[in-house]
Design an enzyme around this catalytic site. Structure first.
Site, mmCIF file in Angstrom:
data_model
loop_
_atom_site.group_PDB
_atom_site.id
_atom_site.type_symbol
_atom_site.label_atom_id
_atom_site.label_comp_id
_atom_site.label_asym_id
_atom_site.label_seq_id
_atom_site.Cartn_x
_atom_site.Cartn_y
_atom_site.Cartn_z
ATOM 1 N N LYS A 21 0.833 -1.210 0.000
ATOM 2 C CA LYS A 21 0.000 0.000 0.000
ATOM 3 C C LYS A 21 0.866 1.259 0.000
ATOM 4 O O LYS A 21 0.636 2.182 -0.796
ATOM 5 C CB LYS A 21 -0.930 -0.023 1.217
ATOM 6 C CG LYS A 21 -1.839 1.170 1.317
ATOM 7 C CD LYS A 21 -3.106 0.827 2.052
ATOM 8 C CE LYS A 21 -2.989 1.022 3.542
ATOM 9 N NZ LYS A 21 -2.902 2.445 3.927
ATOM 10 N N SER A 22 1.843 1.310 0.882
ATOM 11 C CA SER A 22 2.674 2.521 0.970
ATOM 12 C C SER A 22 3.392 2.782 -0.356
ATOM 13 O O SER A 22 3.467 3.925 -0.822
ATOM 14 C CB SER A 22 3.727 2.355 2.072
ATOM 15 O OG SER A 22 3.117 2.316 3.326
ATOM 16 N N ARG A 26 2.953 5.988 -3.234
ATOM 17 C CA ARG A 26 4.124 6.784 -3.637
ATOM 18 C C ARG A 26 4.388 6.682 -5.131
ATOM 19 O O ARG A 26 4.814 7.652 -5.763
ATOM 20 C CB ARG A 26 5.344 6.322 -2.825
ATOM 21 C CG ARG A 26 5.281 6.822 -1.382
ATOM 22 C CD ARG A 26 6.015 5.909 -0.442
ATOM 23 N NE ARG A 26 6.135 6.443 0.909
ATOM 24 C CZ ARG A 26 5.205 6.325 1.863
ATOM 25 N NH1 ARG A 26 4.057 5.721 1.609
ATOM 26 N NH2 ARG A 26 5.413 6.825 3.071
ATOM 27 N N GLY A 94 -4.967 8.295 5.239
ATOM 28 C CA GLY A 94 -4.036 9.203 5.909
ATOM 29 C C GLY A 94 -2.805 9.466 5.057
ATOM 30 O O GLY A 94 -2.291 10.588 5.014
ATOM 31 N N ARG A 122 -8.315 12.996 12.419
ATOM 32 C CA ARG A 122 -6.886 12.671 12.540
ATOM 33 C C ARG A 122 -6.009 13.930 12.544
ATOM 34 O O ARG A 122 -6.322 14.914 11.894
ATOM 35 C CB ARG A 122 -6.488 11.695 11.423
ATOM 36 C CG ARG A 122 -7.248 10.387 11.599
ATOM 37 C CD ARG A 122 -6.797 9.325 10.661
ATOM 38 N NE ARG A 122 -5.428 8.921 10.928
ATOM 39 C CZ ARG A 122 -4.780 8.049 10.168
ATOM 40 N NH1 ARG A 122 -5.374 7.527 9.107
ATOM 41 N NH2 ARG A 122 -3.542 7.703 10.458
ATOM 42 N N SER A 167 7.217 9.552 12.016
ATOM 43 C CA SER A 167 6.125 9.322 11.073
ATOM 44 C C SER A 167 6.632 9.389 9.636
ATOM 45 O O SER A 167 7.157 10.416 9.197
ATOM 46 C CB SER A 167 5.021 10.369 11.269
ATOM 47 O OG SER A 167 4.208 10.431 10.120
ATOM 48 N N GLN A 169 4.763 9.348 7.091
ATOM 49 C CA GLN A 169 3.879 10.218 6.306
ATOM 50 C C GLN A 169 4.351 11.668 6.395
ATOM 51 O O GLN A 169 4.398 12.373 5.387
ATOM 52 C CB GLN A 169 2.438 10.093 6.804
ATOM 53 C CG GLN A 169 1.837 8.727 6.485
ATOM 54 C CD GLN A 169 0.432 8.555 7.027
ATOM 55 O OE1 GLN A 169 -0.081 9.408 7.746
ATOM 56 N NE2 GLN A 169 -0.192 7.446 6.683
ATOM 57 N N ASP A 315 1.664 -0.883 12.029
ATOM 58 C CA ASP A 315 0.338 -1.319 11.560
ATOM 59 C C ASP A 315 0.006 -2.744 11.991
ATOM 60 O O ASP A 315 -1.126 -3.199 11.820
ATOM 61 C CB ASP A 315 0.247 -1.184 10.036
ATOM 62 C CG ASP A 315 0.306 0.277 9.616
ATOM 63 O OD1 ASP A 315 -0.072 1.140 10.427
ATOM 64 O OD2 ASP A 315 0.739 0.560 8.487
ATOM 65 N N LYS A 342 -4.673 6.532 14.749
ATOM 66 C CA LYS A 342 -4.773 5.860 13.443
ATOM 67 C C LYS A 342 -6.234 5.932 12.961
ATOM 68 O O LYS A 342 -7.006 6.738 13.453
ATOM 69 C CB LYS A 342 -4.278 4.418 13.559
ATOM 70 C CG LYS A 342 -2.781 4.320 13.842
ATOM 71 C CD LYS A 342 -1.978 4.799 12.658
ATOM 72 C CE LYS A 342 -0.487 4.769 12.946
ATOM 73 N NZ LYS A 342 0.292 5.422 11.899
HETATM 74 C C1 S3P Z 1 2.406 4.989 6.305
HETATM 75 C C2 S3P Z 1 3.003 5.371 7.489
HETATM 76 C C3 S3P Z 1 2.475 5.001 8.812
HETATM 77 C C4 S3P Z 1 1.521 3.830 8.724
HETATM 78 C C5 S3P Z 1 0.517 4.002 7.616
HETATM 79 C C6 S3P Z 1 1.225 4.132 6.278
HETATM 80 C C7 S3P Z 1 2.999 5.455 5.036
HETATM 81 O O1 S3P Z 1 1.781 6.109 9.351
HETATM 82 O O2 S3P Z 1 0.861 3.648 9.945
HETATM 83 O O3 S3P Z 1 -0.360 2.915 7.565
HETATM 84 O O4 S3P Z 1 2.642 4.932 3.966
HETATM 85 O O5 S3P Z 1 3.836 6.359 5.084
HETATM 86 P P1 S3P Z 1 2.523 7.275 10.176
HETATM 87 O O6 S3P Z 1 3.444 7.994 9.278
HETATM 88 O O7 S3P Z 1 1.406 8.176 10.648
HETATM 89 O O8 S3P Z 1 3.211 6.584 11.311
#
Ligand code: S3P
Length: 429
Positions: A21-22, A26, A94, A122, A167, A169, A315, A342
């Site tokens: 997913k991440s 990107r 998020g 959030r 984080s 993100q 996660d 979260k």
């Molecule tokens: C993610 C970072 C994490 C993770 C989220 C995906 C990302 O969040 O919990 O499911 O893709 O960068 P945080 O950056 O808020 O820790």
């Protein structure tokens, strides 16, 4: 929708899980602002990633979606995005909202970001505040603490910044803004977090320098479109890794899962608990490592997880609570208060629902304590519309006597469409 589970004996067979997913998020964002074409293989066609796809299209990018999770993007270059005609809706994601806030701050147009009820609760100040230090014009409810956010893109100044929370993100949002800032932006992490953005920026030939705990990004250098092969998502694989580890007689293989060192906390912790996990056919593709994972049942013991480990398995923590109910002794998770912000408060959700199933679990402000082993009983559980809570409880349902019903289980499609089918395959093999 409801997901109904019954106790199973063991899991057997060979499966693949959907793309990471991440990395999928990107690849869409960076492919859109690169020059030339970006081709993506094994893209995760889940609700969250499709929100990012729609947002990038609304910003004027041509993105073609082919069969077999193939995506082709006609990159616009750093300065080719267009003002969206409508509000950008990130749904439940998020990652989409944090990363796009960074990206949109440096554009020469106006945009508005909004999302669902969970996104509206959030915290956004963590991205808004450092972006404002770069000169970004961002407005939001309670002075930018919550969405909707409206952004008037502007020229940004470079920034030297130590993240107050670990984080990925926030780090990624600042790296994206850094592509548009004057000079060099330097970001320091309090603890290492997932580094997919940095790795992708590297293969797209950005002016990035990684010297942990610092990442430096230079502005102005165009990114080069590329071909990206996305590995299976270890956070999705984790549900089956855990289920096979605790169901006696199980033996499964999960094909080509991403094993980026910043994501494999779950494997490290399970190994510490006594699990049997083998890593086979290791390879590196698109600057990310991947491998087949072979998992066998094993007797497990309790473990302690402290703050510095948390980003590597953030996660997977609700799932750790489930595995801890089957392990001998005490499992203590601390330094994980991020779980409270979260998709839902994952500490509260995990503790409430596992208690209903008969687990010996105690809530702490920054984590939880589980005493095992305990016999779980089927129950009617809430998902809190949180995909990871729903799937973690599904694993608990495989261990429990009687029937477990997980309400509002459609949220699983946020990250893992086909979860139930994949699970059935392992049950029926
Ligand atoms: C993610 C970072 C994490 C993770 C989220 C995906 C990302 O969040 O919990 O499911 O893709 O960068 P945080 O950056 O808020 O820790």
């Amino acid at each position: 929708m409801e997901l109904v589970l019954e106790k199973v004996n063991k899991l057997k067979g060979n499966i693949s899980v959907p793309g990471d997913k991440s990395i999928s998020h990107r690849s869409l964002i960076l492919g859109s602002i690169a020059q030339g074409e970006t081709q993506i293989h094994n893209f995760l066609n889940s609700l969250d990633c499709l929100k990012t796809l729609e947002c990038m299209r609304a910003l004027g990018v041509e993105i073609k979606s082919g069969s077999n999770n193939y995506i082709k993007i006609k990159g616009k270059g750093l300065y080719g995005l267009q003002e969206p005609k409508d509000i950008l809706d990130v749904g439940n994601s998020g990652t989409t909202i944090r990363l796009l806030t960074g990206l949109l701050s440096g554009q020469n147009f106006y945009s508005v970001l909004d999302g669902d009820n969970s996104i509206r609760k959030r915290p956004m100040k963590r991205v808004v505040q450092p972006l404002r230090l770069m000169g970004a014009n961002i407005w939001g409810r309670e002075n930018g603490r919550f969405v909707p956010l409206s952004i008037k893109g502007s020229k940004l100044n470079h920034l030297h910044y130590t993240l107050p929370v670990a984080s990925a993100q926030v780090k990624s949002a600042l790296l994206l803004a850094g592509l548009y800032a004057t000079g060099e932006t330097v970001i320091k992490e309090p603890l290492p977090t997932r580094d997919h953005t940095e790795r992708m920026l590297e293969i797209m030939q950005a002016g990035i320098k990684i010297s942990p705990p610092e990442i430096k990004i230079k502005s102005g250098k165009e990114l080069k479109g590329t071909e990206i092969f996305i590995p299976g998502d270890i956070s999705s694989a984790a549900y089956f890794i855990v289920a096979a580890s605790v169901l006696k007689g199980s033996q499964i293989i999960i094909n080509q899962v991403g094993i980026n060192p910043t994501r494999i906390g779950i494997i490290g912790i399970l190994n510490k608990m006594g699990a049997k996990i083998d890593i086979l056919n290791y390879q590196i593709k698109s600057n990310e490592s991947q491998a087949d994972l072979r998992i066998e049942y094993s007797e497990l013991k309790g473990v302690e997880i402290k703050e510095e480990m948390v980003p590597f398995l953030i996660d997977e923590l609700p799932l750790i609570a489930v595995v801890a109910t089957q392990a001998q002794g005490k499992t203590v998770v601390s330094g994980a208060k991020e779980l409270r912000v979260k998709e839902t408060d994952r500490i509260k959700a995990t503790v409430n629902e596992l208690k209903k199933m008969g687990a010996d679990i105690e809530e702490r402000e920054d984590g939880f304590v589980v005493k095992g082993p305990s016999k779980l009983q089927g129950a009617v559980c809430e998902s809190y519309n949180d995909h990871r809570i729903a799937m973690s409880l599904a694993v608990a349902g495989l261990l429990a006597e009687g029937k477990t019903i997980i309400k509002n289980s459609e949220c699983i499609d946020i990250s893992f469409p086909g979860f139930e089918k994949t699970l059935q395959k392992l049950i029926n093999s």
